[in-house]
Structure formats: structure tokens, C-alpha cells
Design a protein around this motif. Structure first.
Motif, mmCIF file in Angstrom:
data_model
loop_
_atom_site.group_PDB
_atom_site.id
_atom_site.type_symbol
_atom_site.label_atom_id
_atom_site.label_comp_id
_atom_site.label_asym_id
_atom_site.label_seq_id
_atom_site.Cartn_x
_atom_site.Cartn_y
_atom_site.Cartn_z
ATOM 1 N N TYR A 196 0.858 -1.193 0.000
ATOM 2 C CA TYR A 196 0.000 0.000 0.000
ATOM 3 C C TYR A 196 0.885 1.230 0.000
ATOM 4 C CZ TYR A 196 -3.623 3.272 1.587
ATOM 5 O OH TYR A 196 -4.493 4.317 1.698
ATOM 6 N N SER A 197 0.656 2.112 -0.927
ATOM 7 C CA SER A 197 1.446 3.352 -0.972
ATOM 8 C C SER A 197 0.487 4.525 -1.075
ATOM 9 C CB SER A 197 2.370 3.313 -2.188
ATOM 10 O OG SER A 197 2.942 4.570 -2.393
ATOM 11 N N ILE A 198 0.792 5.522 -0.320
ATOM 12 C CA ILE A 198 -0.149 6.636 -0.260
ATOM 13 C C ILE A 198 0.625 7.943 -0.354
ATOM 14 C CG2 ILE A 198 -0.117 6.641 2.287
ATOM 15 C CD1 ILE A 198 -3.122 7.290 2.164
ATOM 16 N N GLN A 245 -4.688 -5.910 5.102
ATOM 17 C CA GLN A 245 -3.406 -6.507 5.515
ATOM 18 C C GLN A 245 -2.230 -5.609 5.106
ATOM 19 O OE1 GLN A 245 -1.381 -8.786 3.124
ATOM 20 N NE2 GLN A 245 0.087 -9.416 4.701
ATOM 21 N N SER A 246 -2.320 -5.004 3.929
ATOM 22 C CA SER A 246 -1.222 -4.130 3.484
ATOM 23 C C SER A 246 -1.195 -2.842 4.317
ATOM 24 C CB SER A 246 -1.343 -3.807 1.997
ATOM 25 O OG SER A 246 -2.523 -3.092 1.760
ATOM 26 N N GLY A 264 1.981 -1.843 6.699
ATOM 27 C CA GLY A 264 2.603 -0.522 6.537
ATOM 28 C C GLY A 264 2.433 0.375 7.748
ATOM 29 N N HIS A 265 1.840 -0.167 8.824
ATOM 30 C CA HIS A 265 1.614 0.581 10.073
ATOM 31 C C HIS A 265 0.753 1.821 9.864
ATOM 32 C CE1 HIS A 265 4.556 -1.822 12.286
ATOM 33 N NE2 HIS A 265 5.235 -1.830 11.159
ATOM 34 N N PHE A 266 -0.211 1.735 8.937
ATOM 35 C CA PHE A 266 -1.134 2.861 8.764
ATOM 36 C C PHE A 266 -2.276 2.728 9.765
ATOM 37 C CE2 PHE A 266 0.896 2.391 4.642
ATOM 38 C CZ PHE A 266 1.267 3.693 4.375
ATOM 39 N N PRO A 267 -2.661 3.819 10.438
ATOM 40 C CA PRO A 267 -3.776 3.710 11.367
ATOM 41 C C PRO A 267 -5.062 3.328 10.616
ATOM 42 C CG PRO A 267 -3.015 5.990 11.193
ATOM 43 C CD PRO A 267 -2.103 5.161 10.363
#
Lengths: 369, 596
Positions: B496-498, B569-570, B574-577
Motif C-alpha cells: 500500500y502506498s499513499i 493486511q497491506s 505498513g503501520h497505517f492507522p
């Protein structure tokens, strides 16, 4: 969990966005465990960090969550009212610097802040200060909550100080700004700034702000030596303030603008260092001044005969981006002018005035005498 | 009608306040008397051409009759001076009344030091003979109730002053008795005045002992002595020490390098002397903030103490002194770089954080220290020098979670990703990028991530296209678009990339779940402004067996579950809240799959 265990999560993270991210992790952990007391603490810690070391954007959008949690747990009101009000004070002041928020929304937020002052037994000094700052900084006349800027200042000064008042350094800096920007009296301003300039009063953002505000005054009054001296004092202290990378962007922009007339190489060096760390700042008002500074710098580089400039341009998706990091000065100058103008359009439309457009044009003619 | 009135002062009460509340402990009476004696000698040296520095001395005699005599051979006082200086609180002989300023040669300046003796006695006796009137002796006797007497005698005494105090305090306090022992007084002299300029002796019967040293150390020449001094006075062993000597005479002393790492928030306590008299053991302001890896013993003659005498006023002189100390520390590192690289590596590895702050603070040490700094990278721990010599594109991120998420990918590609998520590293890496000639160091953006991942061999495959279309439909409600890519390690099915804006959009959505009406309007305004540019990507790794299996899965209902599970899961990896509903989505989909 003890609070110190949460602290460990963010203790060594770099100030600004990296630390905010880690505080957020700690906050989520507290919320997950229904540890309300520490969650309320961590909301404040987050907002304080974002206020002093970043662009305030995240704290503005996080605050509604904080307020909601605070309201749900009245048993913590006595313990956390003070912190909530400081956070409210910071975020409501910052809200005005985002063009996305309409004047009506600002009015509503300020009004709610005023109601909380009453509800939690604080006086209105900080409320009037907010109005004064908004009207002064954005050149707004006839704001819904107050007829004019001077009146807001008078009402603020009339209220006694309380726990929500600025610290001594902040109060002295405010007064200096008032004399510089409203009364335009440098003697009164220097007198008000004396305890700051002598080092007796300092805080997170003072003397940085005071130096730069004085520099701008001298710059606009065609006294380049004093302007240069104060701008460099500001630059030195900002360079030393390790956590200020994406904060103080407005002041950095003003330093770049002034030094581009008095010491072009230093201005360029400072700009090169600041661009890769400031560009993520979401605060439109602050970024207007940064882009304006960049425009002045590139304009003066062009006038000095320089055709290209090497720097790390951070917007890699932008057509202006060049992989070799070498840019035509003229193209970049236009680019930053357009960016500043875009923001001036947004703010002036919201504020129903021409304040930022005026500032964008004004200093060019000022500098040229 | 306006009338003028004068305050009335209760002198006895004043003395009580000054002597019992201004000073933290009776110990300070020794400091005050040493100070007076030393100042009187300095004054005499300046005014009396017949008086030589080699003759200067302070003697302290403690006799068996519970009596202490402080003796100096300074200027002494004449009658007029006694009235002016001994009997007016707040007036000091060191204060130049006409010019309204204190002379630079003197330590004290508040004119209240003598009163501190009332903490250990009820009577102070001062015998004094001025160098201007040798042969004439005056005896001033002051009482704790605020009264005093002056007697002129023909009793001859050498030029100078004797202050005599006796153990006669009416309010008995056993701790006072301690002050009337020679050893105790000697310890206090040692504590406050070890480095006083003029010799200080204690006299105990026939025994005369010198108590102080000259404050003139050279850590390079007398390393052993200086290290011992550090251990004795600062209470710990150190890694190294170096001399602090101001080029403009503002200070001199020794700095000690701590042998263990300290937090950037620690304020080290320094032992600070003002005009050779101990000012404080807990001074913090004199050193630059970033110099938290050293402690020091330092003397200054020109800085202005605060009235609490715990530190210095923030003024230009202090700023200048701090700047000079910063330069000396820089010189020390430069010297080590030339003569003792091993020690410099050791210091940097122990004080990595502090040294980073030194670099972040200014330009002077960049070239020197940047090569020694250690960074965590996808290629292991590398020094600044290693990075500068890497010779290809290098990226850095200030988001430690992003680093942890992406480092495995960079490791597989043998590319350099630097973790700059710790304090000061953002500023330092920017400086490293500025000085780098061979390596192009850039901040990682979402465009770089996209560029790093390889196009998938399944691009254009009808089954893969079907998967992407379905995933796009499902992920639209999360403002996320799916993209097929190939990357290593194979074990990662989705990444996941943001971008910054999309990340903020996520936060806005989260905050809206709890916002009141006023803030809801504000959040809506923000959301509509950034919606267009807020893009998150879910990269599906066609090197991964799960994704390959999904491409060949026909059942759309099952596929929907898998896609949402992969999405959550992604986010987690990625430790995203997570937003409120996202954890629910994970559970619901797992439950659905279990029901099949």
C-alpha cells in the motif's frame, strides 16, 4: 499502560511529521485499550507537536476527534480543560490560514471557542487575540465578530491575562507586531521588543518571529542594512532550531525574500536547504510567503545574469521537474510566481479583499525603491 | 491632594529575610566572605602601587574558643566607607555609584553578602585598616537586630580587614556548631574557592595550610591531572577532556566527554566559577544546547550572573561565549580527525545523536563530522562517508514506518534507502545531499516507489485485467486504486502506498466519524479540496503466488473478500492507522470465506 510507555514510542522520532506519525501510533494504542486519560494526553501532545514543528494541518483535522472524546468523558474535564483549550486556541488560529475554510466557518469555530472560554471559565483575551490576528494578518475589515482590527486589539488588551494568555515572550512579540504593522511606529516596536532582543524573554517561536518581523519592517522602509541584520539573526536561530524543518515557513519565505536583495548567495543557500523540507507544508497562507520569497530570489538571480540554478525540485510529477536537478532560472521564477498567485487568488477570494495580491506586488516595488 | 511618604524599613526583619531566606544554606557565608576578601585585594592591587600580587592573601583562623577570623590584606575601609558600605543594605563598595555600574574586577555586587554571617552568629565584628590611613583601625560591630557601633582605636593592625564571628547565636541550632571547626571551613573554602586567584590559607593553631590552586589548566599537557579533577568535581569518569580557552578572555576551563550516550533532552550540569569563585554546580546556559555530550568545569570573568546566582543572563556576552565554546568543540573534533581518528569514531558512535545535533546546528562541522555519522539503511548501517561514495541514486525517508515497509524491496534490488526518521536526520541528510558529488540523495516520493516497481508480465492479460477492474470497483470507496506490478521479495502480495494528500484525506475521513457540525463543515471543505489529488495505490505483486491464484479465480464474491483482506493486511503491514470500519472489514471477509 504508564504514559512513559507511550512516550517511548515517539521519544526519538524526528520532530514534525515523523514524530506526529509516531504519536498517532501511541494515540491509537491508547484508544484501542480504552485508556482515555492517556488518549486525552496524547491528543494534546500531538497537537502541540504539529503546532510547533509542522504545518498545523493534521492538528486542525484531528481536533474534532479530541473534542468529541473530551465531551464524552466529563470526569476528565477538570484535569484536561486547560490542555483542551490550548489545543483549541492553536487550531482555531491556524484554521484561518487555510483558504479551504470559509470566513463563515472561521466565524463559527471562533464563536465556539468563545463559548468554550465561558463554559470552562477562561476570559476572552485569547478570543479577541484570535480575531485581531486574523484581521491583521489577512487584511480583513468588518469581520463578523468585530468591526475592526484596532478594536479587536483594544478588547484583547482590556481583558486581564489568564492561563490562556501568551507567555511573556509571545505577548511582547504580539505588541511588537502591533506597533510595526498597525501603528507603524518602529520606536514603540523596538521598545516592546527590548526584552526579547536582550534575551530576557524567549519561547519556542520567539525571538525568531520578532527578528523576521523587524527585518520585514526595515526592508519595507528601505533600510537594507538593518533588514539584512535582523533577517540573518532570524536565519541563524532557525538554522539552529533542528525541529523547525517544515514549520516557520512564512518566516523562512520572508528571510529568503529579504536576503535575495541584500545577500543573494546566502538567500540561495537557505532556499536550497529549505525547499525539500518545506514543500509538504499544507498551510496555504504560510506557503504563499515561501513561494513569494522564492519568486523574489529567482527574480534577483535572473537580474544578476544567472541563467540556471541547481536544486532538488521536490514535485517530481510536475512537468517542470528535471532529472539532472538543473533548472532555468526564468522558468522557475515564473513557476513560483504562479504558485504564490494561485494562493493569493484563493485567500483574496475567501477574504473578499486583495491583501495577498497587494503583498505579492508591493515588495517588488518596495525593494526597487 | 497628593502627599509624599517614605517607606519604613524594619531593619531586623530585613536582615532576617536576607540572611535566612535569600541564601539556601548557611554554607554561603564562607563564599560571601571569601568574595569580599578577594575583591578587597583586587581593589588594593589596582589602587596601591606599593602592594604586590605576591603579597596578597586571605587567611582563615578557627580557634578553640568557637571563633572564626577571616583576614585579608585588601584595601581596608576608612570611617566614611564603613558608614557607606557596611551599614547600608544594598550598597556595595564594589558598586560605582556615580556611574551606576559595578566594576568588572569584583565578584560581588549586591552589598548584602556580609549579612549572610548572621546565619551563624548574632554579632559580626569587623576590624579594618585602610591603605589610605595606615595606623588607624576601626572596629565595626553589627548586631542581628539591625544596630551597629563604630569605634576608632589606636590598636595597630596591618592594612586589610578582619571579620570575626563567634558561635553565639541565641536561637540554638546544633548544625551551626559545625561551622566553628577548621575542617568544615576548609571543606567549604575548597568547595567554593578552590580556584580563587589569591592564596587562601587556614590557620589552625600552628598549622597553616594553603587551600586553593591556580585555575590555569591545559588538558593537552596535564591530561591525567585534568581527568582526576573531572572525576573529583563532576563525580564520574570521562572518555576524554580538552581545554576550553576563550580567544577573547571570556572564559577558561576544561570540557569532559561523557563515556555513555545521553538523551538530547538531558541538561548536563556544569561546574561554573565566576571570577574563580564557584557560582553553581548546575549551570546549564553557558554551553550550546547541542553540547549535551560534554560536561565542564569552567571559569568566567565577564558574564553577568542572575541575582539567584544559579546561571547567567541571556545577553550578547553569553551568546558570544556560547559561540566560542562551539568553535572550541569544533577545533577539538578537527584535531581528533587529524591525530586520533579512532577516538573520534568512538565518540561519534557513543554520541551519535549528539553529534548529529552538532551538524544540524551549524555549518562549521559539516565537512568534518558528516563522514562519521551512522545511518540505518537498506544496505545495513552505513556512515556518511559510505553514502557519499555509494555513487548511484539513493533515497531517504523520514517516515520510519515507510522505511520498514519498503526496506525489504530495496534490499532485494540492492538499492539504497536511508532511514532518516530519527531526530536531526532530516536536516543532516539534507546537508549530506548538498555536499554529495557522487551520490544523488533524494527524498523518496510516491512517484519513486511506482518507478522502482517493475511492470507486470500480466499487463494486458484478460484475466488480470478482470481482476484489476473488480479491485478498482471495490477499492474506490477507500480512495485507492489497484496496480499490477512485479517486485521482490515474492512473499509480499500487496504493497500500500499513499501520497501525502491521500494520507491526509484518510485522516479527514477518520476525524469526520466524530466531528460536531461546525467542524464537520470544515472537514468537508478540506476533503473536497484535496480529493482530486489524493491517490493511494495498492500494488499487487504478480510475483506472489496468492496474486497469481487470484488472477485465475472466477468467483467474484470470493475475489471481493480477498481483495479487501489484502487491502487491510497491506495497511497493517505498513503501520497505517485503520479507520473504524477497516478492522471490521477484515473480520467480516474472513468470516465470509470461512462460510464457503
Amino acid at each position: 499502560m504508564e504514559f512513559s510507555e507511550y512516550e517511548r514510542i515517539y521519544d526519538e522520532a524526528a520532530h514534525g511529521a515523523p514524530r506526529c506519525g509516531r504519536i498517532r501510533q501511541a494515540l491509537d494504542m491508547a484508544l484501542e485499550q480504552a485508556d482515555i486519560e492517556n488518549a486525552l494526553r496524547l491528543y494534546y501532545v500531538f497537537i502541540e507537536e504539529d503546532t510547533f514543528y509542522s504545518d498545523n494541518f493534521q492538528s486542525v483535522i484531528l481536533f474534532p476527534e479530541y473534542l468529541d472524546l473530551f465531551e464524552k468523558y466529563p470526569q476528565y474535564h477538570e484535569q484536561f480543560s486547560y490542555y483542551l483549550m490550548w489545543a483549541f486556541k492553536w487550531i482555531s488560529s491556524s484554521a484561518a490560514d487555510f483558504y479551504q475554510i470559509s470566513l463563515q466557518q472561521i466565524t463559527d469555530i471562533y464563536r465556539q471557542y468563545g463559548e468554550y472560554c465561558d463554559k470552562l471559565h477562561y476570559n476572552k483575551r485569547s478570543y479577541y487575540r484570535k480575531i485581531w490576528c486574523l484581521m491583521n494578518n489577512h487584511g480583513i475589515r468588518n469581520f463578523m465578530l468585530c468591526p475592526d482590527c484596532e478594536e479587536a486589539h483594544r478588547l484583547m488588551m482590556h481583558c486581564p491575562k489568564d492561563e490562556l494568555s501568551e507567555v511573556k515572550a509571545g505577548e511582547a512579540d504580539d505588541l511588537t507586531s502591533y506597533y510595526l504593522e498597525v501603528e507603524k511606529d518602529i520606536h514603540k516596536a523596538l521598545k516592546a521588543a527590548e526584552p526579547i532582543l536582550s534575551g530576557a524573554y524567549t519561547c519556542n517561536v520567539v525571538p525568531h518571529y520578532t527578528y523576521v518581523n523587524l527585518a520585514v519592517y526595515y526592508f519595507e522602509h528601505h533600510q537594507p542594512e538593518q533588514a539584512d541584520s535582523y533577517a540573518k539573526k532570524g536565519l541563524r536561530i532557525i538554522n539552529r532550531d533542528f525541529g523547525s524543518d517544515s514549520s516557520m515557513v512564512l518566516y523562512k519565505g520572508n528571510i529568503i525574500m529579504i536576503l535575495s536583495y541584500t545577500d543573494l548567495p546566502t538567500a540561495l543557500k537557505f532556499f536550497r536547504r529549505q525547499l525539500p523540507v518545506c514543500y509538504t507544508n499544507e498551510c496555504g497562507f504560510d506557503m504563499f510567503f515561501f513561494y513569494r520569497g522564492a519568486y523574489h530570489l529567482l527574480r534577483n538571480l535572473e537580474k544578476s545574469g544567472q541563467k540556471t540554478v541547481k536544486l532538488h525540485f521536490p514535485w517530481k510529477d510536475d512537468p517542470v521537474f528535471r532529472p539532472g536537478n538543473v533548472y532555468p532560472v526564468s522558468r522557475l521564477k515564473d513557476y513560483f510566481y504562479e504558485k504564490a498567485k494561485y494562493l493569493a487568488d484563493r485567500f483574496d477570494e475567501r477574504n473578499h479583499n486583495h491583501h495577498l495580491h497587494y503583498l505579492l506586488q508591493k515588495n517588488v516595488s518596495d525593494a526597487e525603491g | 491632594m497628593e502627599q509624599d511618604f517614605k517607606f519604613k524599613v524594619n531593619l531586623g526583619g530585613m536582615i532576617d529575610i536576607l540572611s535566612n531566606h535569600l541564601y539556601s544554606s548557611p554554607d554561603v557565608f564562607v563564599r560571601e566572605l571569601l568574595q569580599n576578601g578577594t575583591d578587597a585585594i583586587s581593589a588594593r592591587l589596582a589602587a596601591d602601587p606599593d602592594f604586590a600580587e605576591s603579597d596578597a592573601k586571605v587567611e582563615i583562623e578557627v580557634d578553640d574558643n568557637q571563633r572564626i577570623v577571616f583576614r585579608d590584606n585588601g584595601t581596608g575601609l576608612n570611617e566614611d566607607e564603613i558608614h557607606r558600605f557596611l551599614s547600608v543594605i544594598g550598597q556595595s563598595s564594589k558598586y560605582d555609584i556615580e556611574n551606576n555600574r559595578a566594576s568588572g574586577d569584583f565578584i560581588g555586587r549586591f552589598g548584602i553578602g556580609l549579612l549572610s554571617c548572621f546565619m551563624v552568629t548574632d554579632h559580626i565584628c569587623v576590624k579594618t585598616c585602610s591603605y589610605r590611613e595606615p595606623g588607624t583601625t576601626f572596629i565595626w560591630k553589627g548586631m542581628a537586630d539591625g544596630t551597629y557601633t563604630i569605634t576608632r582605636t589606636n590598636e595597630s593592625m596591618p592594612v586589610g580587614t578582619e571579620i570575626i564571628i563567634e558561635n553565639n547565636k541565641q536561637e540554638r541550632d546544633e548544625t551551626i556548631d559545625e561551622y566553628y571547626h577548621c575542617d568544615h571551613i576548609a571543606n567549604l573554602v575548597y568547595y567554593y574557592g578552590l580556584f580563587l586567584k589569591y592564596p587562601v590559607y587556614t590557620i589552625n593553631g600552628e598549622e597553616k595550610t594553603r587551600l586553593n590552586l591556580k585555575f590555569d589548566f591545559d588538558a593537552e599537557k596535564d591530561k591525567e591531572l585534568c581527568m582526576t579533577l573531572g572525576k573529583t568535581f563532576l563525580g564520574e569518569s570521562f572518555l576524554d577532556c580538552f581545554t576550553l580557552r576563550s580567544p577573547t578572555g571570556l572564559f577558561s576551563g576544561i570540557a569532559y566527554v561523557l563515556p555513555y550516550p545521553v538523551s538530547a533532552n538531558v541538561h548536563n550540569m556544569h561546574r561554573i566559577y565566576l571570577k574563580n569563585m564557584l557560582l553553581t554546580e548546575s549551570g546549564q546556559k553557558l554551553l550550546p544546547e547541542w553540547a549535551f555530550f560534554v560536561r565542564c568545569i569552567i571559569n568566567t570573568n565577564h558574564l553577568k550572573p542572575t541575582s539567584s546566582r544559579e546561571d547567567f543572563y541571556e545577553d550578547d556576552a553569553l551568546e558570544k561565549a556560547r559561540g566560542e565554546i562551539a568553535d572550541i568543540i569544533a577545533d577539538y573534533f578537527e584535531d581528533l580527525d587529524i591525530h586520533n581518528k579512532e577516538l573520534l569514531y568512538k565518540i561519534v558512535s557513543i554520541h551519535n545523536l549528539a553529534v548529529k545535533s552538532v551538524i544540524a546546528a551549524g555549518d562549521a562541522l559539516d565537512d568534518l563530522l558528516l563522514p562519521y555519522i551512522i545511518f540505518h539503511t537498506s544496505m545495513g548501517d552505513l556512515t556518511g562517508k559510505d553514502i557519499l561514495e555509494y555513487g548511484s541514486d539513493a533515497f531517504y525517508t523520514t517516515d520510519e514506518n515507510q522505511y520498514r515497509q519498503l526496506a525489504p524491496l530495496y534490499i532485494q534490488r540492492s538499492q539504497l534507502l536511508i532511514n532518516a526518521g530519527y531526530v536531526y536526520e532530516d536536516a543532516i541528510i539534507t546537508k549530506l545531499a548538498e555536499t554529495s558529488r557522487k551520490t544523488d540523495i533524494q527524498k523518496l516520493t510516491d512517484a519513486d516507489i511506482d518507478f522502482m516497481l517493475d511492470d507486470s508480465e500480466f499487463d494486458g492479460d484478460p484475466a488480470a485485467d478482470k481482476l484489476i477492474r473488480l479491485a478498482a470497483r471495490i477499492l474506490k470507496k477507500y480512495d485507492c486504486k489497484p496496480v499490477l506490478k512485479e517486485f521482490r521479495p515474492f512473499e509480499i502480495p500487496a504493497l500500500y502506498s499513499i501520497n501525502e494528500k491521500a494520507y491526509k484525506a484518510r485522516q479527514i475521513r477518520r476525524s469526520k466519524q466524530n466531528a460536531n457540525k461546525i467542524f464537520m463543515n470544515m472537514l468537508n471543505s478540506f476533503e473536497s479540496d484535496i480529493a482530486a489529488s489524493a491517490v493511494a495505490c495498492l500494488y499487487l505483486n504478480t510475483n506472489n503466488l496468492i496474486i497469481r491464484k487470484l488472477i485465475n479465480t472466477e468467483d467474484e464474491e470470493k475475489l471481493s473478500c480477498y481483495i479487501e483482506i489484502l487491502y487491510v493486511q497491506s495497511l497493517l503491514s505498513g503501520h497505517f492507522p485503520l479507520l473504524n470500519n477497516e478492522m471490521k472489514i477484515l473480520n467480516e471477509n474472513l468470516y465470509k470465506l470461512m462460510s464457503y
